[in-house]
Write an enzyme that holds these catalytic residues in place. Structure first.
Site, PDB file in Angstrom:
ATOM      1  N   ARG A  70       0.797  -1.384   0.043  1.00  0.00           N
ATOM      2  CA  ARG A  70      -0.287  -0.415  -0.073  1.00  0.00           C
ATOM      3  C   ARG A  70       0.797   0.888  -0.336  1.00  0.00           C
ATOM      4  O   ARG A  70       1.765   0.754   0.558  1.00  0.00           O
ATOM      5  CB  ARG A  70      -0.390   0.253   1.263  1.00  0.00           C
ATOM      6  CG  ARG A  70      -1.849  -0.660   1.356  1.00  0.00           C
ATOM      7  CD  ARG A  70      -2.697  -0.816   2.781  1.00  0.00           C
ATOM      8  NE  ARG A  70      -2.770  -1.253   3.512  1.00  0.00           N
ATOM      9  CZ  ARG A  70      -1.820   0.202   4.132  1.00  0.00           C
ATOM     10  NH1 ARG A  70      -2.550   0.952   4.079  1.00  0.00           N
ATOM     11  NH2 ARG A  70      -0.773  -0.205   6.149  1.00  0.00           N
ATOM     12  N   TYR A 211      -1.420  -3.580  -7.005  1.00  0.00           N
ATOM     13  CA  TYR A 211      -0.861  -3.827  -5.291  1.00  0.00           C
ATOM     14  C   TYR A 211      -1.763  -3.896  -4.331  1.00  0.00           C
ATOM     15  O   TYR A 211      -2.228  -2.773  -3.867  1.00  0.00           O
ATOM     16  CB  TYR A 211       0.608  -4.102  -4.737  1.00  0.00           C
ATOM     17  CG  TYR A 211       1.027  -5.236  -4.181  1.00  0.00           C
ATOM     18  CD1 TYR A 211       1.833  -6.157  -4.359  1.00  0.00           C
ATOM     19  CD2 TYR A 211       0.584  -5.705  -2.992  1.00  0.00           C
ATOM     20  CE1 TYR A 211       2.730  -7.791  -4.295  1.00  0.00           C
ATOM     21  CE2 TYR A 211       1.848  -6.494  -1.789  1.00  0.00           C
ATOM     22  CZ  TYR A 211       1.831  -7.645  -2.839  1.00  0.00           C
ATOM     23  OH  TYR A 211       2.496  -8.532  -2.508  1.00  0.00           O
ATOM     24  N   LYS A 220      -9.726  -1.968   1.939  1.00  0.00           N
ATOM     25  CA  LYS A 220      -9.581  -1.018   2.732  1.00  0.00           C
ATOM     26  C   LYS A 220     -10.208   0.314   2.333  1.00  0.00           C
ATOM     27  O   LYS A 220     -11.034   1.100   3.323  1.00  0.00           O
ATOM     28  CB  LYS A 220      -7.922  -0.776   3.028  1.00  0.00           C
ATOM     29  CG  LYS A 220      -7.124  -2.139   2.830  1.00  0.00           C
ATOM     30  CD  LYS A 220      -7.210  -2.386   4.096  1.00  0.00           C
ATOM     31  CE  LYS A 220      -6.793  -3.523   5.096  1.00  0.00           C
ATOM     32  NZ  LYS A 220      -5.350  -3.887   4.954  1.00  0.00           N
ATOM     33  N   HIS A 240     -10.633  -1.886  11.528  1.00  0.00           N
ATOM     34  CA  HIS A 240      -9.320  -2.621  11.255  1.00  0.00           C
ATOM     35  C   HIS A 240      -9.290  -3.807  12.151  1.00  0.00           C
ATOM     36  O   HIS A 240      -7.941  -3.885  12.428  1.00  0.00           O
ATOM     37  CB  HIS A 240      -7.850  -1.878  11.051  1.00  0.00           C
ATOM     38  CG  HIS A 240      -6.963  -3.088  10.018  1.00  0.00           C
ATOM     39  ND1 HIS A 240      -5.113  -2.127  10.247  1.00  0.00           N
ATOM     40  CD2 HIS A 240      -6.849  -3.863   9.082  1.00  0.00           C
ATOM     41  CE1 HIS A 240      -5.111  -3.204   9.190  1.00  0.00           C
ATOM     42  NE2 HIS A 240      -5.496  -3.668   9.115  1.00  0.00           N
ATOM     43  N   SER A 262      -0.656  -3.483  10.204  1.00  0.00           N
ATOM     44  CA  SER A 262      -0.449  -4.162   8.961  1.00  0.00           C
ATOM     45  C   SER A 262       0.419  -4.359   9.429  1.00  0.00           C
ATOM     46  O   SER A 262       1.570  -4.238  10.157  1.00  0.00           O
ATOM     47  CB  SER A 262      -0.654  -2.771   7.841  1.00  0.00           C
ATOM     48  OG  SER A 262      -1.922  -2.525   7.720  1.00  0.00           O
ATOM     49  N   CYS A 264       0.932  -7.106  12.082  1.00  0.00           N
ATOM     50  CA  CYS A 264       1.208  -6.755  13.229  1.00  0.00           C
ATOM     51  C   CYS A 264       0.397  -8.131  13.955  1.00  0.00           C
ATOM     52  O   CYS A 264      -0.121  -7.816  15.355  1.00  0.00           O
ATOM     53  CB  CYS A 264       0.919  -5.131  13.933  1.00  0.00           C
ATOM     54  SG  CYS A 264       2.055  -4.664  13.404  1.00  0.00           S
ATOM     55  N   ASP A 287      -8.962  -9.268   9.292  1.00  0.00           N
ATOM     56  CA  ASP A 287      -8.929  -8.126   8.563  1.00  0.00           C
ATOM     57  C   ASP A 287     -10.144  -7.358   8.603  1.00  0.00           C
ATOM     58  O   ASP A 287      -9.711  -5.432   9.057  1.00  0.00           O
ATOM     59  CB  ASP A 287      -8.131  -7.950   7.003  1.00  0.00           C
ATOM     60  CG  ASP A 287      -7.101  -6.822   6.769  1.00  0.00           C
ATOM     61  OD1 ASP A 287      -6.335  -6.779   7.613  1.00  0.00           O
ATOM     62  OD2 ASP A 287      -7.325  -6.063   6.241  1.00  0.00           O
ATOM     63  N   ARG A 379       2.581 -11.977  -0.059  1.00  0.00           N
ATOM     64  CA  ARG A 379       1.028 -12.409   0.066  1.00  0.00           C
ATOM     65  C   ARG A 379       0.322 -13.662  -0.284  1.00  0.00           C
ATOM     66  O   ARG A 379       1.092 -14.227  -1.456  1.00  0.00           O
ATOM     67  CB  ARG A 379      -0.122 -10.796   0.047  1.00  0.00           C
ATOM     68  CG  ARG A 379       0.049  -9.817   0.453  1.00  0.00           C
ATOM     69  CD  ARG A 379      -0.231  -9.958   1.550  1.00  0.00           C
ATOM     70  NE  ARG A 379       0.518  -8.817   2.237  1.00  0.00           N
ATOM     71  CZ  ARG A 379      -0.404  -7.898   3.649  1.00  0.00           C
ATOM     72  NH1 ARG A 379      -1.447  -8.241   4.389  1.00  0.00           N
ATOM     73  NH2 ARG A 379       0.328  -7.093   4.046  1.00  0.00           N
TER      74      ARG A 379
HETATM   75  P1  GTP Z   1      -1.831  -7.482   7.312  1.00  0.00           P
HETATM   76  O1  GTP Z   1      -2.292  -8.195   6.476  1.00  0.00           O
HETATM   77  O2  GTP Z   1      -1.172  -6.486   7.049  1.00  0.00           O
HETATM   78  O3  GTP Z   1      -3.795  -6.893   7.991  1.00  0.00           O
HETATM   79  O4  GTP Z   1      -1.523  -8.108   8.983  1.00  0.00           O
HETATM   80  P2  GTP Z   1      -1.810  -8.951   9.376  1.00  0.00           P
HETATM   81  O5  GTP Z   1      -2.148  -7.890  10.889  1.00  0.00           O
HETATM   82  O6  GTP Z   1      -2.512  -9.541   9.416  1.00  0.00           O
HETATM   83  O7  GTP Z   1      -0.612  -9.440  10.165  1.00  0.00           O
HETATM   84  P3  GTP Z   1      -0.153 -10.881  10.359  1.00  0.00           P
HETATM   85  O8  GTP Z   1      -0.934 -12.610  11.117  1.00  0.00           O
HETATM   86  O9  GTP Z   1      -0.197 -11.704   8.762  1.00  0.00           O
HETATM   87  O10 GTP Z   1       1.321 -11.204  10.563  1.00  0.00           O
HETATM   88  C1  GTP Z   1       2.626 -10.921   9.788  1.00  0.00           C
HETATM   89  C2  GTP Z   1       3.328 -11.097  11.033  1.00  0.00           C
HETATM   90  O11 GTP Z   1       3.572 -10.958  11.960  1.00  0.00           O
HETATM   91  C3  GTP Z   1       4.231 -12.338  10.627  1.00  0.00           C
HETATM   92  O12 GTP Z   1       5.566 -12.617   9.188  1.00  0.00           O
HETATM   93  C4  GTP Z   1       4.018 -13.578  11.507  1.00  0.00           C
HETATM   94  O13 GTP Z   1       4.135 -14.226  11.286  1.00  0.00           O
HETATM   95  C5  GTP Z   1       4.386 -12.411  12.310  1.00  0.00           C
HETATM   96  N1  GTP Z   1       3.692 -12.410  13.525  1.00  0.00           N
HETATM   97  C6  GTP Z   1       2.321 -12.303  13.590  1.00  0.00           C
HETATM   98  N2  GTP Z   1       1.747 -12.951  14.928  1.00  0.00           N
HETATM   99  C7  GTP Z   1       2.725 -12.908  15.772  1.00  0.00           C
HETATM  100  C8  GTP Z   1       2.999 -13.520  17.364  1.00  0.00           C
HETATM  101  O14 GTP Z   1       2.416 -13.649  17.786  1.00  0.00           O
HETATM  102  N3  GTP Z   1       4.501 -13.231  17.111  1.00  0.00           N
HETATM  103  C9  GTP Z   1       5.751 -13.084  16.131  1.00  0.00           C
HETATM  104  N4  GTP Z   1       6.918 -12.521  16.832  1.00  0.00           N
HETATM  105  N5  GTP Z   1       5.151 -12.895  15.400  1.00  0.00           N
HETATM  106  C10 GTP Z   1       4.374 -12.907  14.894  1.00  0.00           C
HETATM  107  C1  SPV Z   2      -2.619  -4.316   5.439  1.00  0.00           C
HETATM  108  O1  SPV Z   2      -2.020  -3.665   4.784  1.00  0.00           O
HETATM  109  O2  SPV Z   2      -3.106  -4.473   6.307  1.00  0.00           O
HETATM  110  C2  SPV Z   2      -3.212  -5.519   4.591  1.00  0.00           C
HETATM  111  C3  SPV Z   2      -2.799  -5.532   2.990  1.00  0.00           C
HETATM  112  O3  SPV Z   2      -3.966  -5.814   4.640  1.00  0.00           O
HETATM  113  S1  SPV Z   2      -3.572  -4.897   1.885  1.00  0.00           S
HETATM  114  O4  SPV Z   2      -4.373  -5.323   1.622  1.00  0.00           O
HETATM  115  O5  SPV Z   2      -2.992  -4.471   0.546  1.00  0.00           O
HETATM  116  O6  SPV Z   2      -3.614  -3.535   2.675  1.00  0.00           O
HETATM  117 MN    MN Z   3      -4.667  -5.054   6.963  1.00  0.00          MN
END
Ligand code: GTP
Ligand code: SPV
Ligand code: MN
Length: 599
Positions: A70, A211, A220, A240, A262, A264, A287, A379
Site C-alpha cells: 500500500r 498491489y 481497505k 481494521h 498492518s 502485526c 482483517d 502475500r
Molecule cells: P495485514 O494483513 O497487513 O493487516 O497483517 P496482519 O495484522 O494480519 O499480520 P499477520 O498475522 O499476517 O502477521 C504479520 C507478521 O507477523 C508475520 O510474519 C507473522 O509471522 C508475524 N507474527 C504474527 N503473530 C506473531 C506473534 O505472536 N509473534 C511474533 N513474533 N510474530 C508474529
Molecule cells: C494491510 O496492509 O493492512 C493489509 C494488506 O491488510 S492490504 O490489502 O494491502 O491493505
Molecule cells: Mn490489514
C-alpha cells in the site's frame, strides 16, 4: 456487454468510465469458477502467472519492484473541507484531485480489457452488506476480487434496477500502444499513483498500482475508508480488526475482535491454535470487522470479506499451521520465491531453505544471499472456505456478539505483554494512543521500523477526521453501557538481548486470551498499575511453557520512566486534532501522567 446491465445508473457510469479510459473491450464478470479459470489461463499464456506444480490450481505472480505494498503517501481522502478529512489524512479538494486524475485516466486502458466486477461486502442481501462495482484493467485484481469478495450475477440480481452501489474505478495506469510489448506487472510510476476516496459521494478512484489494498478496492478503500464515515453517521463501527471465537473447556464461547496495524498479527491470531488444553478457536475474519449494536444491546460483528490476503513470510507449521493447510490449493501467491520443483517458498517456512530458488524479482537465489528470496510483504490470497479453523457461523448475517476488544502493535520496548483498561474511556485512550513500528506492508517515506502512532490500527484507513472518530468510540460505549466489550492492549513483539523475541507468540498467545476471558467472567484477579490492570503473579497460565522467569518479569514490567518519555509524543499527537479532540481523552492523559508520577 454493457447491454446486459439492467441498472440504468450502473450502465451510464460504466459507459462514462469506458469513454474516459477507452479500453479495447469491456467484460462483465459473472463470478463463476469457469471465469476465474479462464482469466488465470490467459495470464499463464501471457507468462505473467506461474502455475505451481506442487499446489493444484495455484499461481505465482511477481510484481514490479516499485509496486509491492500500500502506498500511504499517495492515498487521499478528498472532502470539500480539509477539516473533514482531518490532520492525518492526505487531502486534496475533490475538483483539483479529479482534474489531475482525469488527465491520467484519459485513454489509460488503451490496448486492455476493462473488467466490470459487481461485488458485495458482507453476505448478499444482509442489511449490513454493501454493494460495490469495481471497474479495473487488471485480470490479476479481478481474480483476487473473486476470492476476497462475493462477485457476479447474484450481486447484480440483488442490486436490481435501481439499488445503491459504490463505484470503484481502478486502473493500473499503463496503456498499451499498438504493437507495444506488455510487461509482466504494468503499473504507473510512484508520483502518478493515486488511491483516492471521495466520501461525500461514496466514490473510489485508484490509479497506478496493482498491489493489494491499492487495487482490491473492496478491502481497505470501501470497507474502511468509505465505510468508516458511513458508520459514524449511522451509529455503527467499521474497523481494521480480526474476529475470532474462543471456546473454553466448559463450552463457554467468547468472541474477540482485535485491531493491530498492518503485518502485526491479525491473520495469525484469527487462525490461532491454542496451546492450552481444552481451549478451541474458530476463525471468523482476519482483517475487517463491521459491527452494529443489536436490539439485545450487544455489539455484533461480521466479516465483510470472503478470503484472506495474508502476509506469507513467517507462515509455517510452527507459527500458523491452519494457514499452511489452507494454502494447499486454489491460492494466489504474490512476490514469493519459486523453488526448482515448482513450489513457492518464503523466509521462515518449515525446514531448510531450498538450495536454489528464483527470488521475487526473478533472479537466481541461494541461501546466504543478502536479500530475502520473498519480498517481506509477499502475500497469499485464499478463499475463506479453505480455512480449516473457519467457524461454521462465519457468514451469519446476524454476526457474533463481541466480548473483548484487543488493541496492540509491534513494540520492541516499553509496552508490556498485556494490560487491561480500567473502563471504556480508558480503553478508548488505549486505542487512541496505540503505536507500532512500521512494517513492510506499507511504503512510506518515514520508513521501516520507525515507531509511529497508529490509533485503533486505523491511521491509514479512517476516512474522516480521526478526532471525530475518537468521539464516535466514546459514544458507542455510552450507547452500550454495561454491555460494552472489555478492552485490552497486547504486545507480542517485545525484544530481549540479541534481537530475540521475549514471548513465544502464536499459539501461546492463547495464554493471554485465556486471562482476558477469565477477567470477563470475574474468575481471575488483576493488579492495578499506572497504565492499567495487569496479571497478578501466577495469573497467566504458563503451564508447559519454558519462558525464563527474567523474561516473564520483563514482559510484564511497567517502567514509569519509559512511559513518561512517551507522553509528550502522545500529547502532541492528540493536540493536532484541536477542537476535534474529545476532552475525555485529555482527561485520560492527565490521569495517566498522575498515576505514573506517583508510582
Ligand atoms: P495485514 O494483513 O497487513 O493487516 O497483517 P496482519 O495484522 O494480519 O499480520 P499477520 O498475522 O499476517 O502477521 C504479520 C507478521 O507477523 C508475520 O510474519 C507473522 O509471522 C508475524 N507474527 C504474527 N503473530 C506473531 C506473534 O505472536 N509473534 C511474533 N513474533 N510474530 C508474529
Ligand atoms: C494491510 O496492509 O493492512 C493489509 C494488506 O491488510 S492490504 O490489502 O494491502 O491493505
Ligand atoms: Mn490489514
Amino acid at each position: 456487454m454493457i447491454t446486459q446491465i439492467k441498472h440504468e445508473g450502473l450502465k451510464s457510469w460504466v459507459e462514462e468510465v469506458a469513454g474516459m479510459c477507452r479500453p479495447d473491450e469491456i467484460y462483465l464478470c459473472d463470478g463463476t469458477r469457469e471465469e476465474y479459470d479462464r482469466l488465470m489461463a490467459q495470464m499463464v499464456d501471457a507468462g505473467v502467472a506461474i502455475p505451481l506444480k506442487e499446489r493444484s490450481h495455484s499461481f505465482l505472480f511477481r510484481s514490479d519492484p516499485s509496486d509491492v505494498a500500500r502506498v500511504e503517501d499517495r492515498t487521499y481522502v478528498s472532502t470539500t473541507s480539509r477539516d473533514d478529512a482531518g490532520p492525518i489524512n492526505n487531502w486534496m479538494a475533490p475538483d483539483e484531485l479529479k482534474g489531475t486524475m482525469k488527465k491520467l485516466y484519459d485513454g489509460c486502458m488503451k490496448g486492455r480489457t476493462m473488467y466490470v466486477i459487481p461485488f458485495s461486502m458482507g453476505p448478499i442481501g444482509s442489511p449490513l452488506a454493501k454493494i460495490g462495482i469495481q471497474v479495473t484493467d487488471s485480470a490479476y485484481a479481478t481474480c483476487n476480487m473473486h476470492l476476497m469478495t462475493r462477485v457476479g450475477d447474484k450481486v447484480l440480481d440483488a442490486l436490481g434496477t435501481d439499488g445503491e452501489f459504490i463505484p470503484c474505478l481502478h486502473s493500473i495506469g499503463a496503456p498499451l500502444e499498438q504493437g507495444q510489448e506488455d510487461s509482466d506487472w504494468p503499473c504507473a510510476p510512484m508520483e502518478e499513483k493515486y488511491i483516492s476516496h471521495f466520501p461525500e459521494e461514496n466514490l473510489i478512484w485508484s490509479y497506478g498500482s496493482g498491489y493489494g489494498g491499492n487495487a482490491l478496492l473492496g478491502k481497505k478503500c470501501l470497507s474502511l475508508r468509505l465505510a468508516s464515515p458511513i458508520a459514524k453517521r449511522e451509529g455503527w463501527l467499521a474497523e481494521h480488526m480480526l474476529i475470532v471465537r474462543l471456546t473454553n473447556p466448559e463450552g463457554r464461547q467468547y468472541h474477540i475482535a482485535g485491531a493491530f496495524p498492518s503485518a502485526c498479527g491479525k491473520t495469525n491470531l484469527a487462525m490461532i491454535q491454542p496451546t492450552i488444553p481444552g481451549w478451541k478457536a474458530e476463525t471468523i475474519g482476519d482483517d475487517i470487522a463491521w459491527m452494529q449494536i443489536r436490539p439485545n444491546g450487544r455489539l455484533h460483528a461480521i466479516n465483510p470479506e470472503t478470503g484472506f490476503f495474508g502476509v506469507a513470510p513467517g507462515t509455517s507449521n510452527g507459527s500458523n499451521p491452519v494457514a499452511v493447510d489452507m494454502l494447499k490449493e486454489n491460492a494466489i501467491f504474490t512476490n514469493c520465491a519459486l523453488t526448482d520443483n515448482g513450489d513457492v517458498w518464503w523466509e521462515e517456512m518449515d525446514g531448510d531453505p531450498p538450495a536454489h530458488a528464483i527470488d521475487w524479482k526473478g533472479r537466481d537465489w541461494t541461501p546466504g544471499t543478502d536479500e530475502p528470496a520473498a519480498h517481506p510483504n509477499a502475500r497469499f490470497t485464499a478463499p475463506a472456505e479453505q480455512c480449516p479453523s473457519l467457524s461454521p457461523d462465519w457468514e451469519d448475517p446476524e454476526g457474533v456478539p463481541i466480548d473483548i476488544f484487543i488493541f496492540g502493535g509491534r513494540r520492541a520496548t516499553t509496552i508490556p505483554l498485556v494490560h487491561e483498561a480500567y473502563n471504556w474511556d480508558h480503553g478508548v485512550f488505549l486505542g487512541a494512543s496505540a503505536s507500532s513500528e512500521i512494517t513492510a506492508a506499507i511504503i512510506v517515506e518515514s520508513g521501516l521500523g520507525h515507531v509511529r502512532r497508529d490509533p485503533f490500527a486505523m491511521k491509514p484507513f479512517c476516512g474522516y477526521n480521526m478526532g471525530d472518530y475518537f468521539q464516535h468510540w466514546f459514544e458507542m460505549g455510552d450507547s452500550m453501557g454495561e454491555k460494552a466489550p472489555r478492552i485490552f492492549y497486547v504486545n507480542w513483539f517485545r525484544k530481549g538481548d540479541n534481537d530475540r523475541w521475549l514471548w513465544p507468540g502464536f499459539g501461546d498467545n492463547s495464554r493471554v486470551l485465556k486471562w482476558m476471558c477469565d477477567r470477563v467472567d470475574g474468575k481471575v484477579g488483576a493488579k492495578e498499575t499506572p497504565i492499567g490492570l495487569m496479571p497478578e503473579d501466577g495469573g497467566l497460565d504458563l503451564s508447559g511453557l519454558s519462558v525464563p522467569k527474567e523474561d516473564m518479569e520483563e514482559l510484564l514490567a511497567v517502567d514509569p520512566k519509559m512511559w513518561l518519555a512517551e507522553l509528550p509524543d502522545i500529547e502532541a499527537y492528540f493536540e493536532q486534532f484541536g477542537k476535534h479532540l474529545p476532552d475525555r481523552l485529555r482527561v485520560q492523559l492527565v490521569g495517566l501522567r498522575e498515576r505514573l508520577n506517583n508510582y
